[in-house]
Design a protein around this motif. Structure first.
Motif, PDB file in Angstrom:
ATOM      1  N   ALA A   1       1.135  -1.509  -0.148  1.00 57.07           N
ATOM      2  CA  ALA A   1      -0.166  -0.124  -0.121  1.00 57.07           C
ATOM      3  C   ALA A   1       0.794   0.826  -0.247  1.00 57.07           C
ATOM      4  CB  ALA A   1      -0.763  -0.294   1.233  1.00 57.07           C
ATOM      5  N   GLU A   2       0.474   2.253  -0.591  1.00 58.70           N
ATOM      6  CA  GLU A   2       0.684   3.061  -0.518  1.00 58.70           C
ATOM      7  C   GLU A   2       1.522   3.791   0.632  1.00 58.70           C
ATOM      8  OE1 GLU A   2       2.498   5.352  -2.663  1.00 58.70           O
ATOM      9  OE2 GLU A   2       1.142   5.108  -4.790  1.00 58.70           O
ATOM     10  N   SER A   3       0.590   3.820   2.102  1.00 58.16           N
ATOM     11  CA  SER A   3       0.668   4.398   2.745  1.00 58.16           C
ATOM     12  C   SER A   3       1.754   4.202   3.962  1.00 58.16           C
ATOM     13  CB  SER A   3      -0.445   4.035   3.544  1.00 58.16           C
ATOM     14  OG  SER A   3      -0.993   2.340   4.178  1.00 58.16           O
ATOM     15  N   LEU A   4       2.652   2.609   4.136  1.00 58.57           N
ATOM     16  CA  LEU A   4       3.649   2.043   3.750  1.00 58.57           C
ATOM     17  C   LEU A   4       5.056   2.446   3.691  1.00 58.57           C
ATOM     18  CD1 LEU A   4       2.503  -1.672   4.020  1.00 58.57           C
ATOM     19  CD2 LEU A   4       2.289  -0.370   5.501  1.00 58.57           C
ATOM     20  N   PRO A   5       5.125   2.920   4.695  1.00 66.88           N
ATOM     21  CA  PRO A   5       6.734   3.212   4.936  1.00 66.88           C
ATOM     22  C   PRO A   5       7.973   2.835   3.952  1.00 66.88           C
ATOM     23  CG  PRO A   5       6.852   2.545   6.932  1.00 66.88           C
ATOM     24  CD  PRO A   5       5.349   1.670   6.092  1.00 66.88           C
ATOM     25  N   ALA A   6       8.631   3.720   3.191  1.00 66.18           N
ATOM     26  CA  ALA A   6       9.610   2.797   2.159  1.00 66.18           C
ATOM     27  C   ALA A   6      10.126   1.274   2.118  1.00 66.18           C
ATOM     28  CB  ALA A   6      10.678   4.310   1.426  1.00 66.18           C
ATOM     29  N   ALA A   7      10.357   1.692   2.807  1.00 68.84           N
ATOM     30  CA  ALA A   7      11.061   0.005   3.360  1.00 68.84           C
ATOM     31  C   ALA A   7      10.253  -1.533   2.782  1.00 68.84           C
ATOM     32  CB  ALA A   7      11.988  -0.451   4.560  1.00 68.84           C
ATOM     33  N   PHE A   8       9.535  -1.706   3.314  1.00 70.29           N
ATOM     34  CA  PHE A   8       8.006  -2.062   2.906  1.00 70.29           C
ATOM     35  C   PHE A   8       8.682  -2.911   1.441  1.00 70.29           C
ATOM     36  CE2 PHE A   8       5.852  -1.763   6.560  1.00 70.29           C
ATOM     37  CZ  PHE A   8       6.325  -2.948   7.110  1.00 70.29           C
ATOM     38  N   ALA A   9       8.607  -1.721   0.220  1.00 73.72           N
ATOM     39  CA  ALA A   9       8.556  -1.519  -1.269  1.00 73.72           C
ATOM     40  C   ALA A   9      10.207  -1.267  -1.243  1.00 73.72           C
ATOM     41  CB  ALA A   9       8.595  -0.704  -1.852  1.00 73.72           C
ATOM     42  N   GLU A  10      11.269  -1.389  -0.820  1.00 72.97           N
ATOM     43  CA  GLU A  10      12.262  -1.655  -0.621  1.00 72.97           C
ATOM     44  C   GLU A  10      12.732  -3.045  -0.845  1.00 72.97           C
ATOM     45  OE1 GLU A  10      14.426   1.557   1.402  1.00 72.97           O
ATOM     46  OE2 GLU A  10      13.468   3.366   0.090  1.00 72.97           O
ATOM     47  N   TYR A  11      12.603  -3.913  -0.075  1.00 69.97           N
ATOM     48  CA  TYR A  11      13.081  -5.051  -0.111  1.00 69.97           C
ATOM     49  C   TYR A  11      12.007  -6.133   0.276  1.00 69.97           C
ATOM     50  CZ  TYR A  11      16.660  -2.623   3.128  1.00 69.97           C
ATOM     51  OH  TYR A  11      17.796  -2.607   3.836  1.00 69.97           O
ATOM     52  N   ALA A  12      10.874  -5.630  -0.643  1.00 72.72           N
ATOM     53  CA  ALA A  12       9.563  -6.805  -1.227  1.00 72.72           C
ATOM     54  C   ALA A  12      10.566  -8.081  -2.008  1.00 72.72           C
ATOM     55  CB  ALA A  12       8.443  -5.706  -1.737  1.00 72.72           C
ATOM     56  N   LYS A  13      11.275  -7.308  -2.925  1.00 72.00           N
ATOM     57  CA  LYS A  13      12.039  -8.093  -3.910  1.00 72.00           C
ATOM     58  C   LYS A  13      12.760  -9.625  -3.380  1.00 72.00           C
ATOM     59  CE  LYS A  13      10.873  -7.654  -8.564  1.00 72.00           C
ATOM     60  NZ  LYS A  13      10.417  -8.446  -9.187  1.00 72.00           N
ATOM     61  N   ALA A  14      13.340  -8.685  -2.066  1.00 72.14           N
ATOM     62  CA  ALA A  14      14.257  -9.904  -1.464  1.00 72.14           C
ATOM     63  C   ALA A  14      13.795 -10.962  -0.326  1.00 72.14           C
ATOM     64  CB  ALA A  14      15.358  -9.022  -0.219  1.00 72.14           C
ATOM     65  N   ALA A  15      12.294 -10.083  -0.129  1.00 69.77           N
ATOM     66  CA  ALA A  15      10.944 -11.287   0.402  1.00 69.77           C
ATOM     67  C   ALA A  15      10.896 -12.136  -0.204  1.00 69.77           C
ATOM     68  CB  ALA A  15      10.313 -10.380   0.972  1.00 69.77           C
ATOM     69  N   LEU A  16      10.897 -11.473  -1.662  1.00 71.27           N
ATOM     70  CA  LEU A  16       9.695 -12.894  -2.317  1.00 71.27           C
ATOM     71  C   LEU A  16      11.510 -13.841  -2.859  1.00 71.27           C
ATOM     72  CD1 LEU A  16       7.815 -10.388  -5.060  1.00 71.27           C
ATOM     73  CD2 LEU A  16       7.216 -12.691  -3.329  1.00 71.27           C
ATOM     74  N   ALA A  17      12.374 -13.787  -2.970  1.00 71.68           N
ATOM     75  CA  ALA A  17      13.612 -14.093  -3.390  1.00 71.68           C
ATOM     76  C   ALA A  17      14.078 -15.376  -2.626  1.00 71.68           C
ATOM     77  CB  ALA A  17      14.762 -13.208  -3.744  1.00 71.68           C
ATOM     78  N   LEU A  18      13.446 -14.674  -1.565  1.00 66.19           N
ATOM     79  CA  LEU A  18      14.159 -15.215  -0.278  1.00 66.19           C
ATOM     80  C   LEU A  18      12.915 -16.642   0.126  1.00 66.19           C
ATOM     81  CD1 LEU A  18      15.310 -16.265   2.496  1.00 66.19           C
ATOM     82  CD2 LEU A  18      13.440 -14.541   3.736  1.00 66.19           C
ATOM     83  N   PHE A  19      12.089 -16.777  -0.716  1.00 69.00           N
ATOM     84  CA  PHE A  19      11.348 -18.078  -0.760  1.00 69.00           C
ATOM     85  C   PHE A  19      10.877 -18.491  -1.938  1.00 69.00           C
ATOM     86  CE2 PHE A  19       9.754 -15.223   3.041  1.00 69.00           C
ATOM     87  CZ  PHE A  19      10.607 -16.219   4.386  1.00 69.00           C
ATOM     88  N   GLY A  20      11.186 -18.160  -2.907  1.00 68.85           N
ATOM     89  CA  GLY A  20      10.980 -18.303  -4.539  1.00 68.85           C
ATOM     90  C   GLY A  20      11.920 -19.232  -5.571  1.00 68.85           C
ATOM     91  N   SER A  21      11.691 -20.209  -6.353  1.00 68.96           N
ATOM     92  CA  SER A  21      12.194 -20.133  -6.814  1.00 68.96           C
ATOM     93  C   SER A  21      12.833 -19.153  -8.077  1.00 68.96           C
ATOM     94  CB  SER A  21      11.616 -21.701  -8.551  1.00 68.96           C
ATOM     95  OG  SER A  21      12.019 -21.426  -9.257  1.00 68.96           O
ATOM     96  N   THR A  22      14.434 -19.951  -8.511  1.00 70.28           N
ATOM     97  CA  THR A  22      15.210 -19.038  -9.063  1.00 70.28           C
ATOM     98  C   THR A  22      14.643 -19.636 -10.467  1.00 70.28           C
ATOM     99  OG1 THR A  22      17.144 -20.505  -9.368  1.00 70.28           O
ATOM    100  CG2 THR A  22      17.215 -18.916  -7.499  1.00 70.28           C
TER     101      THR A  22
END
Length: 443
Positions: free
Chosen positions: A231-252
């Motif tokens: 959401a737009e209302s969340l601090p920037a860190a959520f958007a900045e680290y979202a790719k890393a969060a997905l990479a942690l659990f996802g297939s390469t």
């Protein structure tokens, strides 16, 4: 709206490139789609480090959904659920406990994610239960739960729409969450299309902070196509680290066929597809009214989901067979319920065929059966239970044992008993009701 991923795949498929890269089929094969099934070659971008065509396509999706950031997954909402729980946990404010408050009708993926992240769960239970799939939660109930905690939780987690089409009051619940300084996370796997109704019923527009959608469930995208919305209302860190969060659990090795379908879905949603969705929602509303007039009990909720309760002397499975004999296949059926999912790609004739096949309800409806609630004591943590030695035993011998891995069918993949809970009489009754014959327990 442009389609950078689709455009690249079309060019690459017709360029005559000799492929000395993965996959092994080299663009040839019996399916006909192999030419578009590529890996991260030059120009194709990389999903978890996207700065090219995939980043452009995700930006298009974010504009359509009105999010701070929208990210793609080719592994369904299950992948996104793990990532959004990780983001909530790692960005929690000082003083927040590693606890999540969740409505009980979670998908089993939530349980596995809680184990991986070592989250404790405070469960929200319905006042009464008529199906494992439903768990209505009121703002008052949520407020009482949050007020009773010693510290704010990492987040509150809801499933809406649920598998039967039940929809939570996201607006009211989000306001309670925000008053108590916590986030609202929504598993919106079955509701990606809700953004494109008038007015929007999408969780992001109603106050959710993080949300996952399975594009493939209700939009024109291939199986596995999903979104993680911030959401737009969340601090920037959520958007900045979202790719890393997905990479942690996802297939390469994400599927480019699935990514291309998400890219093409953007173009559809920027075009006339939303108007078709709204037309179908009106058509389904009329179908529900006509079935109600013919004596059927139609559950309210999701505008594009038809959920019928079987009348006395019949079962949802029997109704499913009736449809099947007339060339139709439902989404789900059990002893009590029949669930059909519709989309803008169904036709008016197909909707009318449902009404013609079902016709007049052949019998009155008996009072709804109230199911027991398996509120077993949490003997050990979810994480400890899932990583301990297990054994599988007959369900009728499980009384008093501690649940290991939840034994569920998919769909709906909702656990009767959660890892680490003691199995009681109510759980045994539900195992029998839902046809669970074996249970995984701690040794």
């Amino acid at each position: 709206m442009d389609t950078p991923v689709l455009d690249f795949l079309r060019r690459y498929d017709t360029a005559g490139v000799t492929r000395f890269h993965m996959p092994g089929h080299k663009g040839k094969g019996p399916l006909g789609c192999e030419g578009w099934d590529i890996t991260e070659v030059q120009g194709a971008d990389a999903l978890y480090e996207a700065d090219g065509i995939l980043a452009q396509s995700e930006a298009n999706a974010a504009a359509l959904f009105g999010s701070r950031r929208t990210l793609y997954s080719t592994e369904g909402s299950s992948h996104c659920i793990r990532a959004m729980l990780y983001l909530a946990l790692t960005n929690r404010p000082a003083g927040a406990a590693p606890v999540i408050v969740a409505a009980r009708n979670v998908h089993k993926t939530f349980v596995y994610a809680a184990a991986l992240l070592d989250l404790d769960v405070v469960w929200l239970w319905p006042e009464e239960s008529t199906s494992l799939c439903g768990c209505p939660v009121s703002a008052k109930q949520l407020e009482q739960t949050l007020a009773g905690l010693e510290a704010p939780p990492v987040a509150v987690y809801l499933t809406s729409p649920d598998y039967l089409g039940g929809m939570a009051d996201i607006g009211a619940l989000s306001r309670v969450c925000h008053r108590y300084g916590t986030l609202l996370l929504v598993d919106n796997a079955h509701g990606a299309y809700l953004k494109f109704l008038h007015p929007s019923l999408h969780p992001l527009d109603l106050g959710a902070d993080l949300c996952c959608d399975s594009a493939h469930k209700t939009l024109p995208a291939l199986t596995g196509a999903a979104y993680l919305h911030i959401a737009e209302s969340l601090p920037a860190a959520f958007a900045e680290y979202a790719k890393a969060a997905l990479a942690l659990f996802g297939s390469t090795s994400p599927s480019y066929l699935t990514l291309a379908s998400l890219d093409g879905c953007n173009a559809a949603l920027a075009g006339e597809y939303p108007a078709r969705l709204r037309d179908m929602a009106a058509r389904v509303d009329a179908l529900k009214a006509a079935l109600t007039e013919k004596g059927w009990e139609v559950l309210s909720g999701d505008p594009l989901r038809l959920t019928l309760r079987a009348p006395a002397g019949m079962t949802g499975k029997g109704l499913a067979q009736q449809l099947r004999s007339d060339g139709m296949e439902c989404e789900y059926a059990d002893d009590a319920l029949l669930v059909l999912m519709l989309s803008a790609d169904n036709t008016a004739a197909e909707v009318e065929k449902i009404l013609q096949t079902l016709g007049e309800c052949p019998a009155p409806h008996a009072p709804r059966q109230t199911l027991p609630q398996a509120r077993g004591a949490q003997v050990v943590s979810i994480r400890e239970a899932l990583f301990a030695p297990h054994e599988i035993i007959p369900a009728e011998e499980a009384l008093g044992r501690i649940c290991g891995t939840p034994m569920v069918s998919c769909p709906p993949a909702i656990p009767i008993v959660v890892s680490g809970e003691r199995i009681g009489e109510a759980a045994l009754a539900l195992f029998d009701c839902y046809g669970v014959e074996q249970v995984d327990v701690l040794k």
